[in-house]
Motif scaffolding. Structure first.
Motif, PDB file in Angstrom:
ATOM      1  N   ARG A  66     -28.604 -14.963  46.766  1.00 14.52           N
ATOM      2  CA  ARG A  66     -27.584 -14.412  47.666  1.00 14.52           C
ATOM      3  C   ARG A  66     -26.395 -13.865  46.868  1.00 14.52           C
ATOM      4  O   ARG A  66     -25.871 -12.796  47.174  1.00 14.52           O
ATOM      5  N   GLN A  67     -25.987 -14.597  45.843  1.00 12.91           N
ATOM      6  CA  GLN A  67     -24.869 -14.149  45.007  1.00 12.91           C
ATOM      7  C   GLN A  67     -25.224 -12.880  44.236  1.00 12.91           C
ATOM      8  O   GLN A  67     -24.394 -11.976  44.116  1.00 12.91           O
ATOM      9  N   VAL A  68     -26.448 -12.814  43.730  1.00  9.55           N
ATOM     10  CA  VAL A  68     -26.894 -11.622  43.001  1.00  9.55           C
ATOM     11  C   VAL A  68     -26.870 -10.416  43.935  1.00  9.55           C
ATOM     12  O   VAL A  68     -26.413  -9.330  43.566  1.00  9.55           O
ATOM     13  N   TRP A  69     -27.358 -10.600  45.170  1.00  7.99           N
ATOM     14  CA  TRP A  69     -27.326  -9.507  46.147  1.00  7.99           C
ATOM     15  C   TRP A  69     -25.889  -9.080  46.419  1.00  7.99           C
ATOM     16  O   TRP A  69     -25.567  -7.898  46.432  1.00  7.99           O
ATOM     17  N   GLN A  70     -25.007 -10.047  46.612  1.00  3.59           N
ATOM     18  CA  GLN A  70     -23.613  -9.723  46.917  1.00  3.59           C
ATOM     19  C   GLN A  70     -22.955  -8.961  45.771  1.00  3.59           C
ATOM     20  O   GLN A  70     -22.186  -8.025  46.010  1.00  3.59           O
ATOM     21  N   GLN A  71     -23.240  -9.327  44.541  1.00  3.67           N
ATOM     22  CA  GLN A  71     -22.713  -8.585  43.387  1.00  3.67           C
ATOM     23  C   GLN A  71     -23.160  -7.131  43.430  1.00  3.67           C
ATOM     24  O   GLN A  71     -22.373  -6.222  43.167  1.00  3.67           O
ATOM     25  N   ALA A  72     -24.433  -6.912  43.747  1.00  5.46           N
ATOM     26  CA  ALA A  72     -24.962  -5.543  43.809  1.00  5.46           C
ATOM     27  C   ALA A  72     -24.278  -4.750  44.916  1.00  5.46           C
ATOM     28  O   ALA A  72     -23.912  -3.587  44.727  1.00  5.46           O
ATOM     29  N   VAL A  73     -24.072  -5.378  46.070  1.00  2.06           N
ATOM     30  CA  VAL A  73     -23.411  -4.700  47.198  1.00  2.06           C
ATOM     31  C   VAL A  73     -21.983  -4.319  46.829  1.00  2.06           C
ATOM     32  O   VAL A  73     -21.522  -3.220  47.150  1.00  2.06           O
ATOM     33  N   GLU A  74     -21.279  -5.210  46.158  1.00  3.62           N
ATOM     34  CA  GLU A  74     -19.897  -4.926  45.760  1.00  3.62           C
ATOM     35  C   GLU A  74     -19.824  -3.767  44.762  1.00  3.62           C
ATOM     36  O   GLU A  74     -18.875  -2.993  44.772  1.00  3.62           O
ATOM     37  N   ALA A  75     -20.850  -3.622  43.925  1.00  2.30           N
ATOM     38  CA  ALA A  75     -20.859  -2.573  42.906  1.00  2.30           C
ATOM     39  C   ALA A  75     -21.414  -1.247  43.423  1.00  2.30           C
ATOM     40  O   ALA A  75     -21.053  -0.181  42.913  1.00  2.30           O
ATOM     41  N   GLU A  76     -22.292  -1.332  44.410  1.00  5.45           N
ATOM     42  CA  GLU A  76     -22.963  -0.142  44.946  1.00  5.45           C
ATOM     43  C   GLU A  76     -22.733  -0.079  46.460  1.00  5.45           C
ATOM     44  O   GLU A  76     -23.486  -0.664  47.231  1.00  5.45           O
ATOM     45  N   PRO A  77     -21.696   0.621  46.911  1.00  2.47           N
ATOM     46  CA  PRO A  77     -21.348   0.633  48.331  1.00  2.47           C
ATOM     47  C   PRO A  77     -22.483   1.052  49.271  1.00  2.47           C
ATOM     48  O   PRO A  77     -22.532   0.612  50.413  1.00  2.47           O
ATOM     49  N   TRP A  78     -23.420   1.867  48.808  1.00  2.00           N
ATOM     50  CA  TRP A  78     -24.525   2.287  49.679  1.00  2.00           C
ATOM     51  C   TRP A  78     -25.406   1.111  50.082  1.00  2.00           C
ATOM     52  O   TRP A  78     -26.096   1.162  51.101  1.00  2.00           O
ATOM     53  N   LEU A  79     -25.367   0.003  49.324  1.00  2.00           N
ATOM     54  CA  LEU A  79     -26.146  -1.182  49.692  1.00  2.00           C
ATOM     55  C   LEU A  79     -25.554  -1.907  50.900  1.00  2.00           C
ATOM     56  O   LEU A  79     -26.221  -2.740  51.511  1.00  2.00           O
ATOM     57  N   GLU A  80     -24.296  -1.575  51.252  1.00  2.00           N
ATOM     58  CA  GLU A  80     -23.691  -2.174  52.442  1.00  2.00           C
ATOM     59  C   GLU A  80     -24.425  -1.756  53.717  1.00  2.00           C
ATOM     60  O   GLU A  80     -24.219  -2.343  54.775  1.00  2.00           O
ATOM     61  N   ASN A  81     -25.279  -0.742  53.614  1.00  2.00           N
ATOM     62  CA  ASN A  81     -26.079  -0.306  54.764  1.00  2.00           C
ATOM     63  C   ASN A  81     -27.207  -1.284  55.077  1.00  2.00           C
ATOM     64  O   ASN A  81     -27.970  -1.056  56.005  1.00  2.00           O
ATOM     65  N   TRP A  82     -27.320  -2.356  54.264  1.00  3.99           N
ATOM     66  CA  TRP A  82     -28.392  -3.332  54.425  1.00  3.99           C
ATOM     67  C   TRP A  82     -27.810  -4.722  54.615  1.00  3.99           C
ATOM     68  O   TRP A  82     -27.028  -5.191  53.807  1.00  3.99           O
ATOM     69  N   GLU A  83     -28.182  -5.355  55.713  1.00  2.97           N
ATOM     70  CA  GLU A  83     -27.703  -6.696  56.021  1.00  2.97           C
ATOM     71  C   GLU A  83     -28.670  -7.738  55.467  1.00  2.97           C
ATOM     72  O   GLU A  83     -29.884  -7.657  55.706  1.00  2.97           O
ATOM     73  N   LEU A  84     -28.158  -8.704  54.744  1.00  2.00           N
ATOM     74  CA  LEU A  84     -28.982  -9.791  54.237  1.00  2.00           C
ATOM     75  C   LEU A  84     -29.361 -10.694  55.411  1.00  2.00           C
ATOM     76  O   LEU A  84     -28.487 -11.282  56.044  1.00  2.00           O
ATOM     77  N   VAL A  85     -30.641 -10.757  55.702  1.00  2.00           N
ATOM     78  CA  VAL A  85     -31.143 -11.582  56.805  1.00  2.00           C
ATOM     79  C   VAL A  85     -31.444 -12.990  56.308  1.00  2.00           C
ATOM     80  O   VAL A  85     -31.123 -13.977  56.962  1.00  2.00           O
ATOM     81  N   ALA A  86     -32.071 -13.075  55.124  1.00  2.00           N
ATOM     82  CA  ALA A  86     -32.432 -14.372  54.546  1.00  2.00           C
ATOM     83  C   ALA A  86     -32.700 -14.194  53.061  1.00  2.00           C
ATOM     84  O   ALA A  86     -33.074 -13.106  52.614  1.00  2.00           O
ATOM     85  N   ALA A  87     -32.506 -15.261  52.327  1.00  2.00           N
ATOM     86  CA  ALA A  87     -32.893 -15.321  50.920  1.00  2.00           C
ATOM     87  C   ALA A  87     -33.602 -16.650  50.750  1.00  2.00           C
ATOM     88  O   ALA A  87     -32.972 -17.704  50.784  1.00  2.00           O
ATOM     89  N   GLU A  88     -34.926 -16.585  50.607  1.00  2.00           N
ATOM     90  CA  GLU A  88     -35.701 -17.827  50.593  1.00  2.00           C
ATOM     91  C   GLU A  88     -36.946 -17.696  49.739  1.00  2.00           C
ATOM     92  O   GLU A  88     -37.507 -16.608  49.599  1.00  2.00           O
ATOM     93  N   VAL A  89     -37.336 -18.822  49.168  1.00  2.00           N
ATOM     94  CA  VAL A  89     -38.582 -18.886  48.420  1.00  2.00           C
ATOM     95  C   VAL A  89     -39.705 -18.931  49.447  1.00  2.00           C
ATOM     96  O   VAL A  89     -39.683 -19.780  50.347  1.00  2.00           O
ATOM     97  N   PRO A  90     -40.673 -18.012  49.352  1.00  2.00           N
ATOM     98  CA  PRO A  90     -41.754 -18.017  50.341  1.00  2.00           C
ATOM     99  C   PRO A  90     -42.685 -19.209  50.132  1.00  2.00           C
ATOM    100  O   PRO A  90     -42.942 -19.600  48.991  1.00  2.00           O
ATOM    101  N   LEU A  91     -43.135 -19.771  51.218  1.00  2.00           N
ATOM    102  CA  LEU A  91     -44.124 -20.842  51.146  1.00  2.00           C
ATOM    103  C   LEU A  91     -45.504 -20.212  51.207  1.00  2.00           C
ATOM    104  O   LEU A  91     -45.811 -19.469  52.136  1.00  2.00           O
ATOM    105  N   ILE A  92     -46.302 -20.491  50.214  1.00  2.00           N
ATOM    106  CA  ILE A  92     -47.633 -19.884  50.109  1.00  2.00           C
ATOM    107  C   ILE A  92     -48.673 -20.999  50.149  1.00  2.00           C
ATOM    108  O   ILE A  92     -48.652 -21.909  49.312  1.00  2.00           O
ATOM    109  N   GLU A  93     -49.578 -20.926  51.114  1.00  2.00           N
ATOM    110  CA  GLU A  93     -50.640 -21.925  51.220  1.00  2.00           C
ATOM    111  C   GLU A  93     -51.755 -21.566  50.255  1.00  2.00           C
ATOM    112  O   GLU A  93     -52.189 -20.417  50.173  1.00  2.00           O
ATOM    113  N   ILE A  94     -52.203 -22.553  49.499  1.00  2.00           N
ATOM    114  CA  ILE A  94     -53.288 -22.341  48.539  1.00  2.00           C
ATOM    115  C   ILE A  94     -54.464 -23.191  48.984  1.00  2.00           C
ATOM    116  O   ILE A  94     -54.345 -24.403  49.169  1.00  2.00           O
TER     117      ILE A  94
END
Length: 98
Positions: free
Chosen positions: A67-95
């Motif tokens: 989330r922090q990495v995304w926020q840094q990118a948004v602060e540096a690149e204003p065009w990324l503000e057009n994208w709302e962070l919905v979730a930041a999560e490790v996907p659960l993968i069934e093996i």
């Protein structure tokens, strides 16, 4: 440990496509030393996904750092503000062990 964190993004302008240069914008503006690799999946459903491989001591810390990495990118690149962070999560993968 290295974790794959999925950053789910929703366009603020419906129908917009997440540009592939989003990955280079994230890599180019992060100060986090644990970022290993970034990949963009612009056609993922229901929202585009940025895959962030990041080294952290725990899953919880990996998700918070993503989330922090995304926020840094948004602060540096204003065009990324057009994208709302919905979730930041490790996907659960069934093996299947069979």
């Amino acid at each position: 440990m290295t974790y794959l964190v999925h950053i789910h993004l929703a366009p603020r302008d419906p129908g917009s496509r997440l540009p592939p240069e989003c990955a280079s914008a994230i890599v180019g503006h992060t100060t986090h030393p644990g970022v290993v690799h970034v990949v963009v999946h612009p056609l993922a459903e229901p929202h585009p996904v940025v895959g962030l491989y990041i080294r952290e001591p725990s899953l919880v810390q990996a998700e918070m750092s993503a989330r922090q990495v995304w926020q840094q990118a948004v602060e540096a690149e204003p065009w990324l503000e057009n994208w709302e962070l919905v979730a930041a999560e490790v996907p659960l993968i069934e093996i299947d062990d069979a």
